[in-house]
Write an enzyme that holds these catalytic residues in place. Structure first.
Site: not given
Length: 675
Positions: A142, A311
């Site tokens: 991320e 995710e």
């Protein structure tokens, strides 16, 4: 098309790993992602490596037929590295270091950290080269999470000067293109240009735009460092997991160095912390299908390759303001919704609720005691569903153009607190999806020849090259919808000599005479001759926040006029024919009904098949002859399909938060609700 899970074996006793792997396989899980936050375990002391535990975990998973995606662990540099080299830490705009104690505390431009990155990534790549079970890598984790794309340390200041030197001919060129005579802001050298640190008033918009470009480019370059090392060691795929509705990083640019684009989807959090308005109970249970879907389509469109959800929310999560339990079946619904948008794999985060650290209140597929949670049952169900489904890439007939430079430029000078670039774009996206149309969210420089229609909500920065690209599309028969604030600035974030829409003015056949903005709760409207507003107000359609008074050329058709106060009777929406196609220019932020009216006309002229306007919260997605029907509401939905249509998953009745897959075109389906 399959499912997977994110796993942290280092959090659990080794004697549990065999059980975990067996339960994953039993659930139908295929991929397992690991090690993104494991640097301190992989290298507990400087130069002393411990890969044995990860070797064992990979072997156990492989023995159960599971494929492994490993991650470079650079998102969490260990404490010993920070103690040795505190200069790797990021700094806030006022110079305050972002200290150790959570994650993402490193600077992308730190020479020391780049050297350390090369070392640990090279060690891991060398160690796992030729290990068959390891099929791919995720770089870092991320990029930019927690507002960390933009750092303001001295390393970034030096790197910014060099970036400017490579971008401009000389300092006089920068002064001219930025327009630094305003407020006596001229510079004598590139070294004199600091990062945009705290100032009494707002920063120069050209300075801000270039710093945002520089910061994003720094991440692009840092990601390339990882990718190059990994590819030097084996023929595995290289991916990164991006985030939803994320402004500060140019995904298009990062994706150029990736084989696989992935992102992290948390629907019940997104409706709370990155969208205007108060979420409904259904949205708190399942999220907003268009908010999630727009991200699916962005990441699918970045490099014309399959995408994954790396995710997927598995239950309640810890980070939004409130943490409701997802609706019954919602975790299955999200995987189907992603697959219908083109995802080839959906990995749930995480396998098991953690017993320590900042994410103890983040659910897993299994509870902290190891027992199955609600998400495990949904993941098992969707794995079984997808085992019967085989479908190729999504073929979208419509492109929605999106450029991070435009987002950054509008954000620097929104001219109204309520004007949000991404929310404005989603107004048009929502209207397209409500007509059952698949959409690619792509960069404006993308080849548009395969699309029947193009929607460009706010091409704020314009030049002749960009205008020529769109003119070619329209002249050859394409249908274009150009939104408000397009062509208002040049590529350096300055007003050009000509009036908006600037370089697009001839294509649109219109000039913007005046513009104004209002608070979101001020009632504004436009009149559409022959239109049918769904609210029953005849031809009056609600608009909000942004309003342009248009001056069309004699040959340009007026589609809508303002009905408010000073602007009453002034053109608000126009259409101009160029060659075999046409351009609609919409000078307002349309409400849902006007957006539907404009999009419906666009799709009709382009020959794109559509559904009837779908109920809010219900969406369809076509992928290679199969249509996914997704119900994000708590009410049942009926699906009236042709007699010869086959339901691959589900049947004619969808429960609340349910999904079905049918062999039929979306336009041949009739969807109904109790309402």
């Amino acid at each position: 098309m399959t499912v997977g899970v994110c796993y942290f074996p280092e959090h659990w006793p080794r004697e549990r790993w065999e059980t975990d792997a067996a339960q994953m396989a039993e659930a139908g899980i295929e991929y397992v992602r690991m090690a993104e936050f494991s640097w301190a375990v992989l290298e507990p002391e400087p130069g002393s490596y411990d890969f044995e535990w990860l070797d064992d975990a990979v072997e156990i998973l492989a023995d159960h037929g599971l494929k492994v995606v490993l991650c470079t662990p650079t998102a969490t540099p260990p404490k010993w590295l920070v103690d040795r080299h505190p200069e790797i830490l990021q700094a806030d705009p006022d110079g305050t270091p972002r200290r150790f104690g959570s994650r993402r505390h490193y600077c992308f431009n730190s020479p020391v950290y780049r050297q350390e990155t090369r070392r640990i990534v090279s060690k891991l790549a060398e160690h796992y080269a030729d290990v068959d079970a390891v099929v791919g890598w995720q770089t870092d984790n991320e990029f930019g999470c927690h507002h960390t794309v933009r750092c303001y340390c001295e390393d970034c200041a030096a790197a910014f000067s060099e970036w400017l030197r490579a971008t401009y001919d000389d300092i006089d060129d920068l002064n001219e293109k930025w327009g630094t005579t305003f407020w006596s802001q001229r510079y004598r050298s590139f070294e004199a240009v600091d990062p945009p640190r705290p100032t009494p008033a707002e920063h120069h918009p050209s300075h801000l735009l270039d710093y945002h470009r520089f910061a994003s480019d720094s991440v692009v370059d840092y990601n390339r460092l990882h990718a190059d090392i990994l590819r030097d060691h084996d023929d595995w795929f290289v991916a990164h997991n991006f985030m939803g509705d994320f402004e500060t990083l140019d995904t298009h640019a990062v994706a150029d160095d990736l084989d696989l684009v992935t992102w992290d989807s948390y629907p019940t959090g997104f409706v709370q912390d990155r969208r205007t308005g108060t979420p409904s109970m259904d949205e708190l249970r399942a999220g907003d299908p268009d908010q999630v879907g727009m991200n699916h389509d962005l990441y699918r469109g970045t490099n014309d390759a399959p995408f994954w959800v790396m995710e997927q929310q598995p239950g309640d999560v810890n980070w939004p303001p409130h943490c409701p339990q997802p609706g019954e079946g919602a975790m299955r619904l999200w995987a189907h919704h992603a697959t219908g948008h083109g995802a080839d794999a959906v990995l749930y985060f995480r396998w098991r609720r953690c017993r320590e650290g900042q994410e103890q209140y983040h659910a897993g597929l299994r509870k902290q005691d190891g027992s199955a949670d609600r998400g495990y049952r949904d993941a098992t169900d969707v794995a079984a569903d997808l085992s019967d489904v085989d479908s190729d890439h999504v073929d979208a007939p419509v492109a929605l153009l999106h450029d991070y430079d435009d987002w950054w430029a509008v954000s620097a000078q929104p001219h109204a607190p309520e004007f949000d670039y991404w929310e404005h774009a989603r107004t048009y996206y929502r209207a397209l999806r409500a007509r059952g149309v698949q959409v690619d969210v792509v960069h404006p420089e993308t080849d548009l020849s395969d699309y029947a229609a193009v929607v460009a909500p706010s091409l704020h920065l314009a030049d002749d090259e960009r205008a020529s690209h769109l003119r070619e599309f329209v002249a050859s028969g394409g249908e274009l919808l150009l939104g408000a604030r397009s062509g208002a600035k040049d590529p350096y974030n300055k007003l050009p000599d000509e009036l908006a829409p600037g370089a697009f003015a001839d294509l649109a056949g219109v000039r913007v005479d005046q513009h104004e903005s209002f608070p979101a709760d001020v009632d504004l409207s436009v009149a559409v001759d022959g239109g049918r507003a769904a609210d029953g107000n005849g031809d009056a359609y609600a608009v909000s926040v942004w309003s342009e008074w248009l001056d069309p050329a004699p040959e340009t058709e007026t589609l809508a006029t303002h009905t408010t106060d000073l602007a009453d009777g002034t053109p608000a929406v126009t259409r101009n024919v160029t060659g075999d196609g046409s351009t609609v220019y919409c000078g307002v932020w349309p409400g849902a009904d006007l957006a539907d009216e404009l999009v419906s006309g666009l799709l009709s002229r382009a020959g794109v098949e559509t559904t009837h306007r779908l109920p809010d919260g219900v969406r369809v997605n076509e992928r290679d002859g199969l249509t996914w029907v997704s119900n994000f509401t708590s009410d049942p939905v009926s699906v009236d399909a042709p007699a010869d249509a086959t339901f691959v998953v589900g049947d004619e009745t969808l429960d609340g938060f349910d999904a079905a897959v049918v062999e039929s075109a979306p336009a041949d389906l009739e969807l109904g609700t109790d309402d």
